[in-house]
Design a protein around this motif. Structure first.
Motif, mmCIF file in Angstrom:
data_model
loop_
_atom_site.group_PDB
_atom_site.id
_atom_site.type_symbol
_atom_site.label_atom_id
_atom_site.label_comp_id
_atom_site.label_asym_id
_atom_site.label_seq_id
_atom_site.Cartn_x
_atom_site.Cartn_y
_atom_site.Cartn_z
ATOM 1 N N TYR A 152 0.827 -1.208 0.000
ATOM 2 C CA TYR A 152 0.000 0.000 0.000
ATOM 3 C C TYR A 152 0.861 1.258 0.000
ATOM 4 O O TYR A 152 2.004 1.269 0.446
ATOM 5 C CB TYR A 152 -0.982 0.016 1.168
ATOM 6 C CG TYR A 152 -0.380 0.036 2.565
ATOM 7 C CD1 TYR A 152 0.031 1.234 3.160
ATOM 8 C CD2 TYR A 152 -0.259 -1.143 3.304
ATOM 9 C CE1 TYR A 152 0.554 1.258 4.441
ATOM 10 C CE2 TYR A 152 0.263 -1.122 4.593
ATOM 11 C CZ TYR A 152 0.674 0.070 5.156
ATOM 12 O OH TYR A 152 1.195 0.086 6.423
ATOM 13 N N GLY A 153 0.255 2.308 -0.543
ATOM 14 C CA GLY A 153 0.885 3.609 -0.569
ATOM 15 C C GLY A 153 -0.174 4.680 -0.399
ATOM 16 O O GLY A 153 -1.315 4.392 -0.019
ATOM 17 N N VAL A 154 0.202 5.900 -0.699
ATOM 18 C CA VAL A 154 -0.724 7.025 -0.563
ATOM 19 C C VAL A 154 -0.585 7.932 -1.777
ATOM 20 O O VAL A 154 0.473 8.026 -2.390
ATOM 21 C CB VAL A 154 -0.467 7.841 0.725
ATOM 22 C CG1 VAL A 154 -0.696 6.999 1.964
ATOM 23 C CG2 VAL A 154 0.942 8.429 0.725
ATOM 24 N N SER A 155 -1.680 8.576 -2.103
ATOM 25 C CA SER A 155 -1.676 9.657 -3.079
ATOM 26 C C SER A 155 -2.001 10.928 -2.303
ATOM 27 O O SER A 155 -2.981 10.959 -1.549
ATOM 28 C CB SER A 155 -2.716 9.399 -4.172
ATOM 29 O OG SER A 155 -2.687 10.413 -5.153
ATOM 30 N N VAL A 156 -1.192 11.951 -2.450
ATOM 31 C CA VAL A 156 -1.291 13.126 -1.588
ATOM 32 C C VAL A 156 -1.483 14.392 -2.407
ATOM 33 O O VAL A 156 -1.193 14.439 -3.607
ATOM 34 C CB VAL A 156 -0.029 13.277 -0.709
ATOM 35 C CG1 VAL A 156 0.236 12.001 0.084
ATOM 36 C CG2 VAL A 156 1.201 13.646 -1.546
ATOM 37 N N GLU A 157 -1.960 15.414 -1.710
ATOM 38 C CA GLU A 157 -2.046 16.742 -2.311
ATOM 39 C C GLU A 157 -0.886 17.634 -1.882
ATOM 40 O O GLU A 157 -0.427 18.467 -2.654
ATOM 41 C CB GLU A 157 -3.369 17.424 -1.929
ATOM 42 C CG GLU A 157 -4.619 16.732 -2.430
ATOM 43 C CD GLU A 157 -4.820 16.834 -3.928
ATOM 44 O OE1 GLU A 157 -3.949 17.395 -4.622
ATOM 45 O OE2 GLU A 157 -5.853 16.341 -4.405
#
Length: 330
Positions: A152-157
């Motif tokens: 898993y990972g993250v998509s960020v602003e």
């Protein structure tokens, strides 16, 4: 195509991937045949990383990729498909990010893609508070233990969200907006990712097409295209549309970028090559609406690294024309 290891996933991926938002929606209509032509052209050009999300066309992008994988059979071996989850939450609040919700979203994506285990699942630009909740990462770890997801990972602003995620021991990757017009991640995010062994997925690499150098002040887009309906952040973060740069400002700045395009290359390839030159970037994920664009994007990997003069000129364009509009916002 050159390959790099995608952070803690341990997977090697081609440095130019394919962003599959266009195949789902929000960029005008893309017929199924055209979508499959894009996927075929990208993979034939060396692309091995496909990035999608469960909300792109309410699952249409995932389903198209699932059909593509099924039709290719054994030839799909070696492809990595990353999806995202979280934006289906209504309301989109931190308390919606629970283990039960994760299981439901992951199961739906597994069905759409026709796989038992998702290669990589990224939290899809969740509320900032989510990045600081231990329970969120515990739930994701449980999905890995259950083999519903491999990583898993993250998509960020924002840069701060990226740094919070990088500090977590099992976050494999961070997806962040990075392009000639959005340089702030170079300051802290990329060095932190390199030190931690976290992969960086660079999205919105062409600033929603501005960095193709093909738009002028009179260019318009379909009503169903986010470059029309999200021009001022009406539907989601404005940074996802033209990288947050006011359109007219971006058109003028893109002309200056285009002037630095080397012989035999396109402005889009120049912009993609700049991203690949940044230490810490694992893969860049330009989208494509047709096979020609997919092949052209993949060819950016064959360009030589940019020379110091060109790199300095691109930095000057940012500092003089773009920085004031974006640097302190994300």
């Amino acid at each position: 195509m050159e390959t790099r290891v995608l952070g803690r996933t341990g997977r090697s991926v081609g440095v130019v991937g394919l962003g599959c938002w266009q195949l789902g929606g929000d960029w005008g209509e893309v017929a199924d045949d055209d979508a499959f032509a894009v996927l075929d052209a990208a993979v034939a050009s060396g692309v091995t990383f496909l990035d999608t999300a469960d909300v792109y066309g309410d699952g249409r992008s995932e389903r198209l990729i699932g059909r593509f994988l099924a039709e290719r059979g054994d030839q799909a071996q070696g492809l990595t498909v990353a999806t995202k989850m979280g934006r289906r939450a209504d309301p989109h609040v931190a308390d919606a990010y629970t283990l039960d919700a994760f299981r439901g979203w992951a199961d739906r994506s597994r069905q759409n893609l026709g796989v038992d285990t998702l290669d990589l699942v990224q939290l899809h630009c969740p509320p900032t508070e989510v990045f600081h909740r231990d329970s969120v990462y515990d739930a994701l770890d449980e999905l890995v233990a259950d083999k519903a997801i491999a990583a898993y990972g993250v998509s960020v602003e924002t840069v701060d969200e990226a740094l919070a995620a990088i500090a977590r021991p099992n976050v494999a990757s961070v997806q962040i907006i990075l392009n000639v017009f959005r340089r702030k991640p170079l300051e802290a995010v990329l060095p932190a990712a390199v030190e931690a062994g976290v992969g960086i997925i660079a999205r919105v690499p062409l600033a929603s097409g501005l960095l193709s150098g093909k738009y002028d002040e009179s260019t318009t887009f379909a009503a169903t295209d986010h470059r029309t309906f999200n021009r001022h952040g009406e539907s989601f973060d404005v940074g996802e549309t033209f990288a947050g740069v006011p359109f007219e400002v971006g058109v003028l700045a893109a002309r200056e970028v285009a002037a630095r395009t080397p012989d035999g290359a396109t402005t889009a390839q120049l912009a993609l090559r700049w991203i690949l030159d940044q230490e810490g970037v694992s893969v860049v994920i330009p989208g494509a609406r047709n096979a020609e664009q997919a092949r052209g994007n993949a060819a950016a990997a064959t360009l030589a690294p940019l020379d110091e003069v060109t790199a300095a000129e691109l930095e000057r364009v940012y500092d003089t024309s773009v920085r004031a509009h974006v640097h302190d916002r994300w």
